[in-house]
Scaffold this motif. Structure first.
Motif, short mmCIF file in Angstrom:
data_model
loop_
_atom_site.label_atom_id
_atom_site.label_comp_id
_atom_site.label_asym_id
_atom_site.label_seq_id
_atom_site.Cartn_x
_atom_site.Cartn_y
_atom_site.Cartn_z
N VAL A 151 0.84 -1.20 0.00
CA VAL A 151 0.00 0.00 0.00
C VAL A 151 0.87 1.25 0.00
O VAL A 151 0.63 2.21 -0.75
CB VAL A 151 -0.95 -0.02 1.21
CG1 VAL A 151 -1.72 1.29 1.30
CG2 VAL A 151 -1.92 -1.18 1.11
N ALA A 152 1.92 1.26 0.85
CA ALA A 152 2.80 2.42 0.90
C ALA A 152 3.53 2.62 -0.43
O ALA A 152 3.67 3.76 -0.90
CB ALA A 152 3.82 2.25 2.04
N PHE A 153 4.00 1.53 -1.04
CA PHE A 153 4.69 1.63 -2.33
C PHE A 153 3.75 2.18 -3.40
O PHE A 153 4.14 3.02 -4.22
CB PHE A 153 5.20 0.25 -2.73
CG PHE A 153 5.98 0.22 -4.01
CD1 PHE A 153 7.31 0.60 -4.04
CD2 PHE A 153 5.38 -0.18 -5.19
CE1 PHE A 153 8.03 0.58 -5.22
CE2 PHE A 153 6.08 -0.20 -6.39
CZ PHE A 153 7.42 0.18 -6.40
N SER A 154 2.50 1.75 -3.38
CA SER A 154 1.53 2.24 -4.36
C SER A 154 1.23 3.73 -4.14
O SER A 154 1.14 4.51 -5.09
CB SER A 154 0.25 1.42 -4.28
OG SER A 154 -0.71 1.89 -5.20
N LEU A 155 1.07 4.13 -2.87
CA LEU A 155 0.80 5.54 -2.57
C LEU A 155 1.96 6.43 -3.02
O LEU A 155 1.75 7.48 -3.65
CB LEU A 155 0.57 5.71 -1.07
CG LEU A 155 -0.77 5.21 -0.52
CD1 LEU A 155 -0.77 5.28 1.00
CD2 LEU A 155 -1.91 6.04 -1.08
N ILE A 156 3.19 6.02 -2.71
CA ILE A 156 4.35 6.82 -3.09
C ILE A 156 4.49 6.88 -4.61
O ILE A 156 4.81 7.92 -5.19
CB ILE A 156 5.61 6.24 -2.43
CG1 ILE A 156 5.54 6.39 -0.91
CG2 ILE A 156 6.87 6.92 -2.96
CD1 ILE A 156 6.67 5.72 -0.17
N THR A 157 4.25 5.74 -5.29
CA THR A 157 4.35 5.72 -6.76
C THR A 157 3.32 6.64 -7.39
O THR A 157 3.63 7.42 -8.30
CB THR A 157 4.17 4.28 -7.27
OG1 THR A 157 5.16 3.43 -6.67
CG2 THR A 157 4.30 4.23 -8.77
N ASP A 158 2.07 6.59 -6.90
CA ASP A 158 1.02 7.46 -7.43
C ASP A 158 1.35 8.93 -7.19
O ASP A 158 1.18 9.78 -8.06
CB ASP A 158 -0.33 7.12 -6.80
CG ASP A 158 -0.83 5.75 -7.22
OD1 ASP A 158 -0.28 5.19 -8.18
OD2 ASP A 158 -1.75 5.22 -6.57
N TRP A 159 1.84 9.23 -5.98
CA TRP A 159 2.18 10.62 -5.65
C TRP A 159 3.32 11.12 -6.53
O TRP A 159 3.29 12.25 -7.03
CB TRP A 159 2.56 10.71 -4.18
CG TRP A 159 3.05 12.06 -3.77
CD1 TRP A 159 2.30 13.18 -3.48
CD2 TRP A 159 4.42 12.45 -3.61
NE1 TRP A 159 3.11 14.23 -3.15
CE2 TRP A 159 4.42 13.81 -3.23
CE3 TRP A 159 5.64 11.79 -3.76
CZ2 TRP A 159 5.60 14.51 -2.98
CZ3 TRP A 159 6.80 12.48 -3.52
CH2 TRP A 159 6.78 13.82 -3.13
N ALA A 160 4.34 10.27 -6.74
CA ALA A 160 5.48 10.67 -7.57
C ALA A 160 5.05 10.89 -9.02
O ALA A 160 5.50 11.84 -9.67
CB ALA A 160 6.57 9.61 -7.50
N GLN A 161 4.16 10.06 -9.53
CA GLN A 161 3.70 10.23 -10.90
C GLN A 161 2.89 11.52 -11.06
O GLN A 161 3.03 12.24 -12.05
CB GLN A 161 2.86 9.03 -11.32
CG GLN A 161 3.67 7.76 -11.51
CD GLN A 161 2.81 6.56 -11.83
OE1 GLN A 161 1.58 6.62 -11.74
NE2 GLN A 161 3.45 5.45 -12.19
N LYS A 162 2.05 11.84 -10.06
CA LYS A 162 1.27 13.08 -10.13
C LYS A 162 2.18 14.30 -10.06
O LYS A 162 1.99 15.28 -10.78
CB LYS A 162 0.24 13.11 -9.01
CG LYS A 162 -0.88 12.09 -9.18
CD LYS A 162 -1.86 12.17 -8.03
CE LYS A 162 -2.97 11.14 -8.20
NZ LYS A 162 -3.94 11.16 -7.07
N GLU A 163 3.18 14.26 -9.17
CA GLU A 163 4.11 15.37 -9.08
C GLU A 163 4.92 15.54 -10.36
O GLU A 163 5.20 16.65 -10.80
CB GLU A 163 5.05 15.16 -7.88
CG GLU A 163 4.37 15.28 -6.54
CD GLU A 163 3.85 16.68 -6.30
OE1 GLU A 163 4.53 17.65 -6.68
OE2 GLU A 163 2.72 16.82 -5.77
N GLU A 164 5.25 14.43 -11.00
CA GLU A 164 6.00 14.50 -12.26
C GLU A 164 5.16 15.14 -13.35
O GLU A 164 5.66 15.92 -14.16
CB GLU A 164 6.44 13.09 -12.66
CG GLU A 164 7.31 13.05 -13.90
CD GLU A 164 7.75 11.64 -14.25
OE1 GLU A 164 8.28 11.45 -15.35
OE2 GLU A 164 7.54 10.73 -13.41
#
Length: 361
Positions: free
Chosen positions: A332-345
């Motif tokens: 869950v944490a890995f998915s949250l961080i990945t989604d957040w990083a993609q949105k910031e990118e």
């Protein structure tokens, strides 16, 4: 101002009620966890049985619960009552070694590589057996204390599994309503789209962990059965099944193959004892560290290193429940961080320059 105070008071009361409920349920957290996990893992079987019985959910739940009692609880309870016999046999073996020493070395030992050295070492240990046992007695006490602690943990784990088989009936019967309630809470908290995503993420991770645990336990049971057949241990099939069951709890398989190795040495089947000791340590117990992480990471988008950290770190942090909680939390944490990083990118990346002509790429 009064409305704000009233809302704050209501929130405090709700929080106090939640804390009180968690306090009441705290002694049963692990039992409820195992019951929910077992119901989740065997839910396809529950659906098939319910359909075969014409939709009688309670009857199907009762049949499955009784089946788990016979397959899992009965062998565990039988093993628990026989642990004392294994301890008495080990104490008898040590006492006889102190009094009588080792038996003569087997004739075939001289034909092994370094056979003369092995026979000489055997005779040296036999001649100095009493002094050797006295020198290693402090270490034997430490090993005994370690075994005592792990035996207590094993007994606690067996009791939790037996109790969870009682509660699994209610998860079978009320599982759909409970799942719908949890999903409705997720809808209120994070919205329908994100809740469906994380629901599938958690369910997929838990399913892979369950498949890894059960698949590894099946592999350990099969390998133990093969080893027991090779050494011609009486009741090899029963001991293989019991190894499969005990593979579901920490330090389970060694509680089968170590006493079997000691018994073979007691019966002066030294070659079989050496083979089973090596087979048990490197193959039966060793496959757990290789096969389980592979099965858990298979079919998912998590890196293997995240799975390994989740499995071993979860066990260290939460005990055996951490085997399931660790990978799920990291997923869950890995998915949250990945989604957040993609949105910031997407936010920081500038739009592609255009000159008014259509993009022909």
């Amino acid at each position: 101002m009064r409305d704000i105070n009233d809302r704050l008071l209501v929130q405090i009361l709700w929080m106090a009620l939640l804390v009180a409920c968690l306090w009441v349920l705290a002694p049963f957290v692990s039992v409820l966890f195992w019951a929910a996990l077992l119901a989740f893992a065997s839910w396809p079987l529950m659906r098939l049985l319910t359909r075969a019985l014409g939709g009688q959910t309670s009857l199907a739940s009762a049949i499955l619960t009784c089946g788990w009692m016979l397959v899992v609880a009965a062998p565990l309870v039988w093993f628990g009552f026989n642990v004392a016999d294994y301890i008495m046999a080990a104490n008898t073996l040590i006492r006889d070694l102190q009094v009588d020493g080792l038996p003569p070395p087997p004739p075939w030992l001289i034909n092994w590589p370094f056979g003369e050295w092995l026979v000489q070492a055997w005779n040296t240990v036999d001649a100095q057996g009493t002094a050797l046992l006295v020198s290693v007695r402090p270490y034997m006490i430490q090993v005994g204390n370690w075994l005592l602690v792990n035996s207590a943990r094993l007994g606690t784990g067996i009791l939790e599994i037996v109790l969870s088989l009682i509660f699994v009936f209610f998860f079978y019967r009320d599982g759909p309503r409970l799942a719908a309630f949890i999903r409705s809470l997720l809808y209120r908290l994070i919205g329908a789209e994100r809740s469906d995503h994380y629901w599938d993420l958690v369910a997929g991770t838990v399913q892979r962990v369950v498949n890894g645990v059960i698949g590894t336990a099946a592999a350990q049971g099969a390998l133990a059965f093969i080893g027991f057949l090779v050494v011609q241990l009486p009741g090899a099939l029963i001991w293989g099944i019991l190894t499969f069951v005990l593979s579901l709890v920490p330090m389970g398989p060694p509680l089968i193959w170590i006493p079997a190795t000691i018994w073979l040495a007691w019966e002066e089947a030294y070659g079989a004892a050496i083979f089973l000791g090596i087979w048990g340590f490197f193959v039966i117990s060793g496959v757990d560290n290789i096969l389980k992480p592979y099965l858990i990471s298979r079919g998912g988008n998590l890196p293997l290193v995240v799975v390994l950290l989740g499995v071993f770190g979860g066990i260290l942090a939460f005990g055996f429940m951490g085997l399931f909680l660790g990978p799920t939390l990291l997923a869950v944490a890995f998915s949250l961080i990945t989604d957040w990083a993609q949105k910031e990118e997407l936010k920081v990346s500038p739009p592609a320059p255009t000159d008014g002509r259509p993009d022909m790429s």
